[in-house]
Enzyme design. Structure first.
Site, PDB file in Angstrom:
ATOM      1  N   ASN A  84      41.308  78.273 -20.934  1.00 14.62           N
ATOM      2  CA  ASN A  84      43.013  78.590 -20.545  1.00 14.62           C
ATOM      3  C   ASN A  84      42.819  77.709 -18.577  1.00 14.62           C
ATOM      4  O   ASN A  84      41.995  76.988 -18.179  1.00 14.62           O
ATOM      5  CB  ASN A  84      42.647  80.080 -19.799  1.00 14.62           C
ATOM      6  CG  ASN A  84      44.544  80.488 -19.089  1.00 14.62           C
ATOM      7  OD1 ASN A  84      45.127  79.880 -18.951  1.00 14.62           O
ATOM      8  ND2 ASN A  84      45.088  81.734 -19.613  1.00 14.62           N
ATOM      9  N   HIS A 114      18.438  73.043  -8.899  1.00 17.40           N
ATOM     10  CA  HIS A 114      17.623  71.968  -7.895  1.00 17.40           C
ATOM     11  C   HIS A 114      17.007  72.972  -7.863  1.00 17.40           C
ATOM     12  O   HIS A 114      16.633  73.658  -8.075  1.00 17.40           O
ATOM     13  CB  HIS A 114      18.426  72.031  -6.884  1.00 17.40           C
ATOM     14  CG  HIS A 114      20.013  71.691  -7.374  1.00 17.40           C
ATOM     15  ND1 HIS A 114      20.948  70.024  -7.355  1.00 17.40           N
ATOM     16  CD2 HIS A 114      21.342  72.001  -7.507  1.00 17.40           C
ATOM     17  CE1 HIS A 114      21.835  70.002  -7.237  1.00 17.40           C
ATOM     18  NE2 HIS A 114      22.193  70.890  -7.387  1.00 17.40           N
ATOM     19  N   GLY A 141      38.468  85.987 -17.496  1.00 16.41           N
ATOM     20  CA  GLY A 141      38.774  84.703 -16.271  1.00 16.41           C
ATOM     21  C   GLY A 141      37.794  85.156 -14.328  1.00 16.41           C
ATOM     22  O   GLY A 141      37.454  86.010 -14.095  1.00 16.41           O
TER      23      GLY A 141
END
Length: 188
Positions: A84, A114, A141
């Site tokens: 989406n 990192h 989402g």
């Protein structure tokens, strides 16, 4: 292929400021820009641009603009892939999605990481840790999938979850950090 790109793809410490990697990111951003400027009706153009951007597209894939990634070529999606609006894939390491995967709006997938030691981190080196998503996965989402995570077949990641550990097949995970909420039984 340059040395730093080889190191990046091997999951070793690499220098992201290497000219080859800078050029690859610039090319990907150009392709993303062209993709993001397409009209909803330009399905053939979107398909062509997506296949130019991603390393592998198996079958049908839909990615609603805007979409952003670092390299693109390290992303592979299976048939019937759907992402989406507003997804971001940082693909210093491989990102692989199986078949029938659905991503809600604003899903972020990260492979770069990192060093934890501040002095080592200050050198600017980073690592790529692959993300693998199985078949029939639904990611809600605004979920975030962090480096090195594997998500099993048939899993569901709840909206807003921050996935920092592997997700077993046929489970629902949610929260920050994401935890198993329940298993999905065969009747669902």
């Amino acid at each position: 292929m340059g040395r730093e790109k080889e190191r990046m793809l091997a999951g070793e410490a690499y220098d992201p400021s290497a000219p080859e990697l800078v050029a690859d990111r610039r090319r990907a951003r150009d392709r993303c820009g062209r993709y993001n400027e397409t009209a909803q009706t330009e399905t053939d153009r979107r398909d062509r641009l997506l296949r130019e951007l991603f390393g592998a597209v198996e079958g049908d894939a839909t990615v609603l603009p805007p979409f952003h990634c670092d390299y693109g070529e390290n992303i592979g999606v299976g048939d019937d892939f759907f992402a989406n609006f507003g997804c971001v894939f940082l693909d210093a390491g491989p990102i692989a999605f199986g078949e029938n995967c659905m991503l809600g709006p604003g899903v972020h997938v990260y492979t770069p990481t990192h060093p934890l030691d501040p002095e080592e981190r200050a050198t600017g080196l980073e690592f790529g840790d692959p993300v693998t998503v199985g078949d029939d996965v639904w990611v809600g989402g605004r979920a975030v999938i962090t480096p090195g995570v594997e998500i099993g077949d048939g899993a569901v990641v709840a909206a807003g979850a921050v996935v920092v550990d592997d997700v077993p097949a046929r489970t629902v995970v949610g929260g920050n950090p994401a935890e198993v909420i329940r298993e999905i039984d065969d009747d669902e």
